[in-house]
Design a protein around this motif. Structure first.
Motif, mmCIF file in Angstrom:
data_model
loop_
_atom_site.group_PDB
_atom_site.id
_atom_site.type_symbol
_atom_site.label_atom_id
_atom_site.label_comp_id
_atom_site.label_asym_id
_atom_site.label_seq_id
_atom_site.Cartn_x
_atom_site.Cartn_y
_atom_site.Cartn_z
ATOM 1 N N TRP A 294 0.802 -1.439 -0.384
ATOM 2 C CA TRP A 294 0.103 -0.231 -0.506
ATOM 3 C C TRP A 294 0.596 0.831 -0.341
ATOM 4 C CZ3 TRP A 294 0.780 3.105 4.163
ATOM 5 C CH2 TRP A 294 0.963 2.540 5.083
ATOM 6 N N GLN A 301 1.841 4.251 -9.081
ATOM 7 C CA GLN A 301 -0.023 4.955 -9.872
ATOM 8 C C GLN A 301 1.495 6.711 -10.710
ATOM 9 O OE1 GLN A 301 -2.309 3.092 -10.419
ATOM 10 N NE2 GLN A 301 -3.127 4.597 -11.804
ATOM 11 N N THR A 353 -3.492 15.106 -0.219
ATOM 12 C CA THR A 353 -4.856 14.589 -0.889
ATOM 13 C C THR A 353 -4.084 14.472 -2.256
ATOM 14 O OG1 THR A 353 -5.439 16.870 0.256
ATOM 15 C CG2 THR A 353 -6.827 15.108 -2.133
ATOM 16 N N GLY A 356 -2.895 10.334 -1.277
ATOM 17 C CA GLY A 356 -4.132 9.393 -1.074
ATOM 18 C C GLY A 356 -5.059 8.898 -2.358
ATOM 19 N N ILE A 357 -5.446 10.209 -3.158
ATOM 20 C CA ILE A 357 -5.652 9.494 -4.500
ATOM 21 C C ILE A 357 -5.354 8.679 -4.913
ATOM 22 C CG2 ILE A 357 -6.371 10.515 -6.345
ATOM 23 C CD1 ILE A 357 -7.251 13.107 -4.854
ATOM 24 N N THR A 359 -3.196 7.008 -4.151
ATOM 25 C CA THR A 359 -2.638 5.414 -3.248
ATOM 26 C C THR A 359 -4.121 4.603 -3.666
ATOM 27 O OG1 THR A 359 -1.303 6.008 -1.963
ATOM 28 C CG2 THR A 359 -2.530 4.251 -0.898
ATOM 29 N N VAL A 360 -5.051 5.206 -3.795
ATOM 30 C CA VAL A 360 -6.924 4.522 -4.078
ATOM 31 C C VAL A 360 -6.365 3.911 -5.543
ATOM 32 C CG1 VAL A 360 -9.251 4.948 -4.188
ATOM 33 C CG2 VAL A 360 -7.929 6.111 -1.879
ATOM 34 N N TRP A 361 -6.152 4.895 -6.207
ATOM 35 C CA TRP A 361 -5.865 5.302 -7.274
ATOM 36 C C TRP A 361 -5.280 3.740 -8.156
ATOM 37 C CZ3 TRP A 361 -4.856 9.384 -11.429
ATOM 38 C CH2 TRP A 361 -5.080 8.405 -12.487
ATOM 39 N N MET A 363 -5.015 0.953 -5.501
ATOM 40 C CA MET A 363 -5.638 -0.067 -5.523
ATOM 41 C C MET A 363 -6.235 -0.470 -6.225
ATOM 42 S SD MET A 363 -6.784 -0.482 -1.926
ATOM 43 C CE MET A 363 -6.449 1.532 -0.934
ATOM 44 N N TYR A 364 -6.985 0.345 -7.370
ATOM 45 C CA TYR A 364 -7.831 0.384 -8.148
ATOM 46 C C TYR A 364 -7.563 -0.154 -9.364
ATOM 47 C CZ TYR A 364 -11.041 -0.687 -4.404
ATOM 48 O OH TYR A 364 -11.649 -0.235 -2.871
#
Ligand code: HEM
Length: 364
Positions: A294, A301, A353, A356-357, A359-361, A363-364
């Motif tokens: 993570w 990314q 921010t 965070g974005i 990281t989430v991006w 992940m998917y």
């Protein structure tokens, strides 16, 4: 009787004297709160990694033919082997979380300013080295996830101009991930990196003892905002003795750290062990998706969305260098209260921010 034993020990070891000098008469600043203890929690988390790592070493075999099986034996057959393996696995993720929050807290307190630049730099280097320790550790169980993550991460430096190829081939000890890579990663993971990190922790803590913990920016007196160029230790005569007040806060936060580790261990033991970690490494079978841990998702990314690989990795290197040398970018004396520095606060919030974005991006 007890008094006599205590006196005997005291004459020889001077424990009471040590506690008096380093904890009772050491004052922590007014307003020192739970977030000020995160460096200490990181230190305890590091010690936990070292102890559980040594326990795993008693049975682990760093050879491609035996590594996977030895980890399975530790997990399934050795008494409490599963416990040490899971604490080491979960702890390796939690320590990175703790260091990241410590870094953000120190940044938001603007504690990196003179004379704490070297404290910041030593912390940053430790952060990078802890990340490297985690990269090298992933390969050791010789499972599909670790093998293919290493294949990807050891390719990334190759995109750097001039030195990139050399770094990649040094990491692997050749063109591909093999037993040589395993030996190399093993020595870095269990000896080289932990020794360097321990030396840096010593330096970091020594510097903090010399400088004193910084005053909370909102309580900082106007007079010290334009301090002289000479070194002046930050004493806190108005503060409270570190022992027992601040020590109890530290103890409480260490308990929280253990509570989180054991909560994950009890209710989500496989949180950081995806199903492919139960399959031995197979260089001929690429898994459907290879995703880094993570904490690497954001840079991963970023490199992925930038079509030019050299530019992608160069950006990651530039961001890391800015983080490392940040105290010199914000070196001017003056206001430390970030609430009164809207540009710095906005830049920090935007960076967080975006991180965070991404990281989430990722992940998917
Ligand atoms: C293994 C990693 C680390 C360990 C063990 C560690 C340990 C510590 C300890 C014990 C303190 C004393 C106060 C406290 O308990 O919070 C501290 C303060 C500090 N740390 Fe770290 N640290 C680490 C990583 C970092 C990182 C990544 C940075 C920043 C890049 C950093 C920068 C600082 C600074 C500037 C202070 C002084 C804060 C102040 O005086 O207000 N440290 N650290």
């Amino acid at each position: 009787m007890w008094g006599k034993i205590k006196h005997w020990v005291e004459v020889r070891l001077g424990l009471e004297e040590l506690i008096n000098r380093h904890l009772r008469s050491y004052k922590t600043p007014k307003g020192a709160n739970f977030l000020n203890t995160l460096g200490f929690v990181a230190l305890i988390a590091f010690i936990v990694q070292v102890i559980t790592g040594i326990m795993l070493l008693l049975y682990y075999l760093p050879h491609p033919d035996h590594a996977f099986q030895s980890v399975q034996t530790i997990t399934n057959d050795i008494p409490y082997g599963w416990l040490f393996r899971l604490i080491h696995n979960i702890g390796s993720n939690i320590i990175i979380g703790v260091i990241i929050i410590h870094l953000i807290h120190v940044f938001l307190r603007v504690s990196y300013k003179r004379p704490r630049e070297v404290t910041w730099i030593s912390g940053c280097i430790m952060f990078f080295l802890v990340l490297l320790t985690s990269i090298t550790g992933q390969l050791l169980p010789w499972h599909q996830t670790g093998f293919w993550q290493t294949t990807v991460t050891s390719t990334i430096p190759a995109f750097l101009p001039v030195i990139g190829e050399g770094i990649s081939s040094y990491m692997r000890g050749g063109e591909f991930v093999t037993g040589i890579t395993l030996s190399r990663y093993f020595s870095f993971h269990v000896v080289i990196l932990p020794v360097i990190i321990s030396v840096l922790i010593g330096l970091h803590v020594l510097l903090i003892r010399r400088q004193g913990i910084s005053t909370s920016p909102s309580l900082e007196p106007e007079s010290s905002k334009t301090s002289s160029t000479e070194f002046k230790r930050e004493n806190h005569p108005e503060g409270r003795p570190c022992f027992p007040h601040f020590s109890l806060k530290r103890l409480f936060m260490v308990m929280i750290y253990f509570a989180i580790v054991f909560f994950i261990l009890t209710f989500m033991p496989n949180l950081f062990l995806p199903p492919e970690t139960n399959i031995p490494a197979n260089p001929l079978m690429t898994p459907e998706s290879i995703r880094p841990a993570w904490y690497f998702l954001a840079p991963y990314q970023l490199i992925k969305i930038i079509p030019n690989d050299i530019m992608g990795i160069s950006l990651v290197v530039i961001f890391s260098a800015i983080l490392l040398l940040w105290p010199f970018f914000d070196a001017k004396e003056g206001e430390r209260n970030i609430l009164k520095r809207p540009i710095l606060l906005s830049a920090a919030l935007i960076a967080l921010t975006l991180w965070g974005i991404f990281t989430v991006w990722g992940m998917y």
